[in-house]
Write an enzyme that holds these catalytic residues in place. Structure first.
Site, PDB file in Angstrom:
ATOM      1  N   PHE A   1      16.522  -5.168 -18.585  1.00  0.00           N
ATOM      2  CA  PHE A   1      16.884  -6.036 -17.467  1.00  0.00           C
ATOM      3  C   PHE A   1      16.117  -5.548 -16.250  1.00  0.00           C
ATOM      4  O   PHE A   1      16.270  -4.414 -15.808  1.00  0.00           O
ATOM      5  CB  PHE A   1      18.389  -6.048 -17.208  1.00  0.00           C
ATOM      6  CG  PHE A   1      18.768  -7.236 -16.376  1.00  0.00           C
ATOM      7  CD1 PHE A   1      18.979  -8.469 -16.974  1.00  0.00           C
ATOM      8  CD2 PHE A   1      18.857  -7.137 -14.995  1.00  0.00           C
ATOM      9  CE1 PHE A   1      19.276  -9.589 -16.210  1.00  0.00           C
ATOM     10  CE2 PHE A   1      19.154  -8.257 -14.225  1.00  0.00           C
ATOM     11  CZ  PHE A   1      19.369  -9.480 -14.833  1.00  0.00           C
TER      12      PHE A   1
ATOM     13  N   GLU B   1       7.897 -20.198 -13.882  1.00  0.00           N
ATOM     14  CA  GLU B   1       9.166 -19.489 -14.080  1.00  0.00           C
ATOM     15  C   GLU B   1       8.932 -18.000 -13.816  1.00  0.00           C
ATOM     16  O   GLU B   1       7.828 -17.494 -14.035  1.00  0.00           O
ATOM     17  CB  GLU B   1       9.607 -19.775 -15.532  1.00  0.00           C
ATOM     18  CG  GLU B   1      10.681 -18.939 -16.132  1.00  0.00           C
ATOM     19  CD  GLU B   1      12.069 -19.241 -15.644  1.00  0.00           C
ATOM     20  OE1 GLU B   1      12.259 -19.198 -14.410  1.00  0.00           O
ATOM     21  OE2 GLU B   1      12.965 -19.483 -16.468  1.00  0.00           O
ATOM     22  N   ASP B   2       9.960 -17.301 -13.351  1.00  0.00           N
ATOM     23  CA  ASP B   2       9.796 -15.863 -13.121  1.00  0.00           C
ATOM     24  C   ASP B   2       9.739 -15.089 -14.439  1.00  0.00           C
ATOM     25  O   ASP B   2       8.847 -14.291 -14.670  1.00  0.00           O
ATOM     26  CB  ASP B   2      10.902 -15.311 -12.197  1.00  0.00           C
ATOM     27  CG  ASP B   2      12.310 -15.706 -12.623  1.00  0.00           C
ATOM     28  OD1 ASP B   2      12.470 -16.329 -13.695  1.00  0.00           O
ATOM     29  OD2 ASP B   2      13.255 -15.387 -11.881  1.00  0.00           O
ATOM     30  N   ILE B   3      10.715 -15.350 -15.322  1.00  0.00           N
ATOM     31  CA  ILE B   3      10.784 -14.583 -16.565  1.00  0.00           C
ATOM     32  C   ILE B   3      11.359 -15.458 -17.674  1.00  0.00           C
ATOM     33  O   ILE B   3      12.290 -16.228 -17.433  1.00  0.00           O
ATOM     34  CB  ILE B   3      11.638 -13.300 -16.359  1.00  0.00           C
ATOM     35  CG1 ILE B   3      11.738 -12.462 -17.629  1.00  0.00           C
ATOM     36  CG2 ILE B   3      13.019 -13.597 -15.808  1.00  0.00           C
ATOM     37  CD1 ILE B   3      12.272 -11.052 -17.386  1.00  0.00           C
ATOM     38  N   VAL B   4      10.785 -15.370 -18.836  1.00  0.00           N
ATOM     39  CA  VAL B   4      11.319 -16.087 -19.993  1.00  0.00           C
ATOM     40  C   VAL B   4      11.994 -15.067 -20.899  1.00  0.00           C
ATOM     41  O   VAL B   4      11.365 -14.109 -21.346  1.00  0.00           O
ATOM     42  CB  VAL B   4      10.221 -16.842 -20.771  1.00  0.00           C
ATOM     43  CG1 VAL B   4      10.844 -17.660 -21.898  1.00  0.00           C
ATOM     44  CG2 VAL B   4       9.443 -17.753 -19.843  1.00  0.00           C
TER      45      VAL B   4
ATOM     46  N   ASP C   1      16.592 -10.996  -9.683  1.00  0.00           N
ATOM     47  CA  ASP C   1      17.839 -10.446  -9.147  1.00  0.00           C
ATOM     48  C   ASP C   1      18.770  -9.956 -10.232  1.00  0.00           C
ATOM     49  O   ASP C   1      18.652 -10.315 -11.407  1.00  0.00           O
ATOM     50  CB  ASP C   1      18.584 -11.517  -8.354  1.00  0.00           C
ATOM     51  CG  ASP C   1      19.224 -12.572  -9.262  1.00  0.00           C
ATOM     52  OD1 ASP C   1      18.491 -13.130 -10.103  1.00  0.00           O
ATOM     53  OD2 ASP C   1      20.434 -12.812  -9.151  1.00  0.00           O
TER      54      ASP C   1
ATOM     55  N   ARG D   1      16.170  -8.847  -4.963  1.00  0.00           N
ATOM     56  CA  ARG D   1      15.041  -9.788  -4.979  1.00  0.00           C
ATOM     57  C   ARG D   1      13.921  -9.334  -4.052  1.00  0.00           C
ATOM     58  O   ARG D   1      12.757  -9.684  -4.239  1.00  0.00           O
ATOM     59  CB  ARG D   1      15.502 -11.177  -4.520  1.00  0.00           C
ATOM     60  CG  ARG D   1      16.433 -11.899  -5.483  1.00  0.00           C
ATOM     61  CD  ARG D   1      16.489 -13.367  -5.112  1.00  0.00           C
ATOM     62  NE  ARG D   1      17.614 -14.084  -5.688  1.00  0.00           N
ATOM     63  CZ  ARG D   1      17.628 -14.622  -6.906  1.00  0.00           C
ATOM     64  NH1 ARG D   1      16.581 -14.477  -7.695  1.00  0.00           N
ATOM     65  NH2 ARG D   1      18.674 -15.275  -7.346  1.00  0.00           N
TER      66      ARG D   1
ATOM     67  N   GLY E   1      14.536 -18.156 -23.557  1.00  0.00           N
ATOM     68  CA  GLY E   1      13.722 -19.372 -23.581  1.00  0.00           C
ATOM     69  C   GLY E   1      14.528 -20.625 -23.260  1.00  0.00           C
ATOM     70  O   GLY E   1      13.956 -21.708 -23.099  1.00  0.00           O
ATOM     71  N   LEU E   2      15.845 -20.492 -23.155  1.00  0.00           N
ATOM     72  CA  LEU E   2      16.701 -21.669 -22.932  1.00  0.00           C
ATOM     73  C   LEU E   2      16.409 -22.369 -21.606  1.00  0.00           C
ATOM     74  O   LEU E   2      16.389 -23.594 -21.533  1.00  0.00           O
ATOM     75  CB  LEU E   2      18.183 -21.249 -22.941  1.00  0.00           C
ATOM     76  CG  LEU E   2      18.845 -21.132 -24.300  1.00  0.00           C
ATOM     77  CD1 LEU E   2      20.239 -20.530 -24.148  1.00  0.00           C
ATOM     78  CD2 LEU E   2      18.934 -22.515 -24.955  1.00  0.00           C
ATOM     79  N   THR E   3      16.205 -21.565 -20.555  1.00  0.00           N
ATOM     80  CA  THR E   3      15.954 -22.158 -19.234  1.00  0.00           C
ATOM     81  C   THR E   3      14.648 -22.951 -19.259  1.00  0.00           C
ATOM     82  O   THR E   3      14.609 -24.109 -18.825  1.00  0.00           O
ATOM     83  CB  THR E   3      15.887 -21.059 -18.153  1.00  0.00           C
ATOM     84  OG1 THR E   3      17.091 -20.300 -18.211  1.00  0.00           O
ATOM     85  CG2 THR E   3      15.710 -21.647 -16.770  1.00  0.00           C
TER      86      THR E   3
ATOM     87  N   LYS F   1       9.717 -11.891 -22.009  1.00  0.00           N
ATOM     88  CA  LYS F   1      10.513 -10.995 -22.883  1.00  0.00           C
ATOM     89  C   LYS F   1      10.500 -11.614 -24.270  1.00  0.00           C
ATOM     90  O   LYS F   1      11.475 -12.209 -24.713  1.00  0.00           O
ATOM     91  CB  LYS F   1      11.958 -10.945 -22.374  1.00  0.00           C
ATOM     92  CG  LYS F   1      12.332  -9.748 -21.545  1.00  0.00           C
ATOM     93  CD  LYS F   1      13.850  -9.661 -21.410  1.00  0.00           C
ATOM     94  CE  LYS F   1      14.248  -9.483 -19.972  1.00  0.00           C
ATOM     95  NZ  LYS F   1      15.716  -9.469 -19.784  1.00  0.00           N
TER      96      LYS F   1
HETATM   97  P1  IMP Z   1      16.427 -17.506 -20.396  1.00  0.00           P
HETATM   98  O1  IMP Z   1      17.032 -18.869 -20.201  1.00  0.00           O
HETATM   99  O2  IMP Z   1      17.294 -16.640 -21.269  1.00  0.00           O
HETATM  100  O3  IMP Z   1      15.001 -17.528 -20.866  1.00  0.00           O
HETATM  101  O4  IMP Z   1      16.471 -16.779 -19.031  1.00  0.00           O
HETATM  102  C1  IMP Z   1      15.649 -17.109 -18.007  1.00  0.00           C
HETATM  103  C2  IMP Z   1      16.286 -16.825 -16.669  1.00  0.00           C
HETATM  104  O5  IMP Z   1      17.189 -15.731 -16.722  1.00  0.00           O
HETATM  105  C3  IMP Z   1      15.225 -16.428 -15.701  1.00  0.00           C
HETATM  106  O6  IMP Z   1      14.838 -17.543 -14.960  1.00  0.00           O
HETATM  107  C4  IMP Z   1      15.879 -15.390 -14.844  1.00  0.00           C
HETATM  108  O7  IMP Z   1      16.466 -16.008 -13.707  1.00  0.00           O
HETATM  109  C5  IMP Z   1      16.976 -14.813 -15.693  1.00  0.00           C
HETATM  110  N1  IMP Z   1      16.598 -13.517 -16.287  1.00  0.00           N
HETATM  111  C6  IMP Z   1      16.276 -13.263 -17.578  1.00  0.00           C
HETATM  112  N2  IMP Z   1      15.988 -11.968 -17.761  1.00  0.00           N
HETATM  113  C7  IMP Z   1      16.108 -11.401 -16.564  1.00  0.00           C
HETATM  114  C8  IMP Z   1      15.888 -10.048 -16.089  1.00  0.00           C
HETATM  115  O8  IMP Z   1      15.534  -9.120 -16.830  1.00  0.00           O
HETATM  116  N3  IMP Z   1      16.111  -9.854 -14.769  1.00  0.00           N
HETATM  117  C9  IMP Z   1      16.494 -10.842 -13.912  1.00  0.00           C
HETATM  118  N4  IMP Z   1      16.684 -12.100 -14.302  1.00  0.00           N
HETATM  119  C10 IMP Z   1      16.496 -12.375 -15.612  1.00  0.00           C
HETATM  120 MG    MG Z   2      17.982 -15.093 -11.946  1.00  0.00          MG
END
Ligand code: IMP
Ligand code: MG
Length: 201
Positions: free
Chosen positions: A176, A123-126, A183, A189, A129-131, A155
């Site tokens: 952010f 994953e790029d960023i957590v 993105d 990106r 955590g839902l994704t 995060k």
């Molecule tokens: P989560 O489900 O809240 O953990 O969010 C994860 C997804 O949200 C990541 O796969 C990103 O695509 C997007 N996301 C979360 N924070 C950022 C950020 O700071 N910049 C860009 N995308 C983000």
């Molecule tokens: Mg995104």
């Protein structure tokens, strides 16, 4: 929100990377660079080394979460000293917002048969955590032999689901960020670094 619709030349001005002294083109919508391309490269190599040691003698399937993971997944793949295959899944994203909608759906599934395989979800960023949580639950239903997670950015303070990636590159505060695949509404990106997006409230 960031300014759009300006002439392309107005988006750029030069700045110096404080650490290397090299000129860096800083996007006008980026407040500050958090990680330079060099820093990202170094850290991705370290992650690749650690993963290669942990999975020595095994075959690994990397499953990346689209779209933001592409640069990280490609760079990570090239650092692994293991036989690997890879696949991609897509989950619903933030769309035009910088805040999670709170619900995540699977938009594109894995094509590989991962049952019994050692799988690393990338994953790029957590953030909340839902994704990652949704992706884990989804892949678990395919009965992988093992399932671990790897994120470039963590995060940690924003979690609504208690989850920490098994491997991660950097912990960041509640900002952010864009660049290196990340993105805002499909923009930024392509930036080679990771920077904090200017948000005019
Ligand atoms: P989560 O489900 O809240 O953990 O969010 C994860 C997804 O949200 C990541 O796969 C990103 O695509 C997007 N996301 C979360 N924070 C950022 C950020 O700071 N910049 C860009 N995308 C983000
Ligand atoms: Mg995104």
């Amino acid at each position: 929100m960031p300014v759009t619709g300006r002439a392309l030349k107005d988006f750029w001005h030069n700045t110096k990377n404080a650490r290397t002294g090299k000129d860096v083109q800083l996007h006008a919508d980026v407040k500050e660079i958090l990680f330079t391309a060099d820093q990202i490269e170094t850290r991705v190599k370290e992650l690749g080394h650690n993963i290669s040691v942990d999975y020595r003698g095994k075959m690994l399937v990397l499953v990346g979460i689209l779209n933001g993971v592409k640069p990280f997944l490609n760079d990570l793949l090239s650092t692994l000293n293991l036989p690997v295959s890879h696949d991609l899944i897509e989950l619903s994203s933030y769309g035009q917002s910088t805040v999670s909608s709170g619900t995540v759906h699977v938009l594109k599934d894995v094509a590989l048969d991962i049952s019994g395989k050692d799988v690393l979800l990338v994953e790029d960023i957590v953030d909340t955590g839902l994704t990652l949580h949704t992706a884990i639950e989804h892949l678990r239903s395919r009965k992988p032999g093992s399932l671990k997670t790897c994120a470039l950015l963590n995060k940690q303070t924003r979690r609504s689901v208690a989850i920490t990636p098994d491997y991660y590159g950097f912990t960041i505060p509640d900002l952010f960020v864009v660049g290196y695949g990340l993105d805002y509404a499909e923009n930024y990106r392509e930036l080679p670094y990771i920077g904090e997006l200017k948000i005019n409230k």
